[in-house]
Design an enzyme around this catalytic site. Sequence first.
Site, PDB file in Angstrom:
ATOM      1  N   ARG A 186      -7.579  -1.009  -8.462  1.00  0.00           N
ATOM      2  CA  ARG A 186      -7.364  -1.954  -9.896  1.00  0.00           C
ATOM      3  C   ARG A 186      -7.391  -3.121  -9.534  1.00  0.00           C
ATOM      4  O   ARG A 186      -6.452  -3.585  -8.762  1.00  0.00           O
ATOM      5  CB  ARG A 186      -6.352  -1.157 -10.719  1.00  0.00           C
ATOM      6  CG  ARG A 186      -6.856   0.397 -11.056  1.00  0.00           C
ATOM      7  CD  ARG A 186      -5.800   0.984 -11.629  1.00  0.00           C
ATOM      8  NE  ARG A 186      -4.829   1.563 -10.593  1.00  0.00           N
ATOM      9  CZ  ARG A 186      -3.477   1.833 -10.839  1.00  0.00           C
ATOM     10  NH1 ARG A 186      -3.056   1.842 -12.088  1.00  0.00           N
ATOM     11  NH2 ARG A 186      -2.807   2.316  -9.755  1.00  0.00           N
ATOM     12  N   HIS A 207      -4.095  -7.150  -6.931  1.00  0.00           N
ATOM     13  CA  HIS A 207      -4.934  -5.937  -6.958  1.00  0.00           C
ATOM     14  C   HIS A 207      -4.316  -4.739  -6.153  1.00  0.00           C
ATOM     15  O   HIS A 207      -3.512  -5.007  -5.247  1.00  0.00           O
ATOM     16  CB  HIS A 207      -6.376  -6.001  -6.358  1.00  0.00           C
ATOM     17  CG  HIS A 207      -6.342  -6.348  -4.852  1.00  0.00           C
ATOM     18  ND1 HIS A 207      -6.688  -5.397  -4.096  1.00  0.00           N
ATOM     19  CD2 HIS A 207      -6.397  -7.409  -4.058  1.00  0.00           C
ATOM     20  CE1 HIS A 207      -6.635  -5.807  -2.928  1.00  0.00           C
ATOM     21  NE2 HIS A 207      -6.429  -6.979  -2.868  1.00  0.00           N
ATOM     22  N   CYS A 208      -4.475  -3.636  -6.370  1.00  0.00           N
ATOM     23  CA  CYS A 208      -3.952  -2.405  -5.734  1.00  0.00           C
ATOM     24  C   CYS A 208      -5.120  -1.802  -4.991  1.00  0.00           C
ATOM     25  O   CYS A 208      -6.356  -2.433  -4.801  1.00  0.00           O
ATOM     26  CB  CYS A 208      -3.190  -1.560  -6.490  1.00  0.00           C
ATOM     27  SG  CYS A 208      -4.098  -0.768  -7.863  1.00  0.00           S
ATOM     28  N   ALA A 209      -5.044  -0.473  -4.440  1.00  0.00           N
ATOM     29  CA  ALA A 209      -6.293   0.341  -3.896  1.00  0.00           C
ATOM     30  C   ALA A 209      -7.810   0.145  -4.674  1.00  0.00           C
ATOM     31  O   ALA A 209      -8.677   0.024  -4.303  1.00  0.00           O
ATOM     32  CB  ALA A 209      -5.777   1.361  -3.611  1.00  0.00           C
TER      33      ALA A 209
END
Length: 479
Positions: free
Chosen positions: A29, A25-27
């Site tokens: 999504r 995951h990113c910030a």
Amino acid sequence: MNYPSIAKELITHLGGKSNITALAHCATRLRLAVADESLIDESAIDNLEGVKGQFKIAGQYQVIFGSGIVNQVYAEMAKLTGMSEMSTNDVASAGAQKQNIFQRAVKGLSDIFVPIIPAIVAGGLLMGIYNLLTAQGLFIDGLSLIDANPGLTDLASMINTFANAPFVYLPILLAFSASKKFGGNPFLGAALGMLMVHPDLLNGWGFGGASVSGTIPVWNIMGLEIEKVGYQGSVLPVLVAAFILAKVELGLRKVIPSVLDNLLTPMLAIFITGFLTFTIVGPFTRDIGFLLGDGLNWLYNTAGFIGGALFGAMYAPFVITGMHHSFIAIETQLLADIATTGGTFIFPIAAMSNVSQGAAALAVGVMSKDKKMKGIAIPSGVTGLLGITEPAMFGVNLKLRYPFIAAITAAGLSSAFITMFNVKAQALGAAGIPGIISIAPDQIGYYVVGMLIAFVTAFGLTIVLGLREQAKQNVKVTA
């Protein structure tokens, strides 16, 4: 919010645990790679609590949850799938296997430039502050801020030094990042970058003048003359040289005995690559880089507002494919040669596109009676105005289609306007409302008017198309 339940349902709708090959995951999504995309139940995922959008790009499947929520959902999914040790790079690598050669090339450029963007943005925004301090008549009639306040002169000078550093030593940043991407030792790459901007060399900025006057210094090695010219601000020569360095290093490690590896491999790799860089690679690719920048500026200046309109309308589709990452290399070259180019025209056009996407999403938020859509559209619209369009574009505009049509129309119109007045950025930053600080001081007014055109057109056209869409739905229901 029941995160374990959401995670369990999401895995089911993704085709089961066996269909998920990578998870990270990113910030905002959740980023996944799946074995078979046909097993994904997109409509079911769309109706999950907390989901604000979903899209497929670069071989990845991404689900937008928003900051804070995505961490919790990821943690629960990691427990259920046993994929807690994976990173976004693992997902990108898994997704890359499904990409064609062109997509891999664009991703490669992205992987090289994205890590150094903070340094370029920092330098760019500091350059914008310097421009505000030194611009004549921007705040005071006929005077700059340092003219009116002489005590700020040295502060402006210091800021200018700080701002220029990332661009002067850009080859070091690029060579480090590129060598790492190409599989070589990034510290050897940094050493190559340092070699290309060594103070003993003629500064790359002065190459043009020295070439005209015939005063370029050379190394004379047994009759072979090699120009002693640096590559400050260069992009293409560094990328090619870093690629050669990585391949030379890897090749040497295969033939040099392990006992001598640490001694001979770094020395020979740097010497061989350095020699090739200054004799063949550097001069050739430097000229190509200059031609590329000159060609783009010629096209921009020749095609006029028509070219600006086409580029503006196409920018959002570029973002969908991920191709917009490749523009970073072009913008960096345009900024590096700012004395000739006047800056980058890509940044202002990107800002027009971003503002248009944000305005279209906001219009959907105002019109919609669906609480979930309203909760997604308004926050994502605001972030779009600030320069981050993925939530607005993938979570709202593309899903409904008509806001996306309105946004690209507005982007084309506003980009045509700023192109007529030759608006260019002297630095990189957030391509949206905050981008004002990156624009040449005498063109800020046109940039602001362009954003207003983008916002009003996208917002108004989305309302009109939305009402038309509602009317169509009412006719279907009646029938």
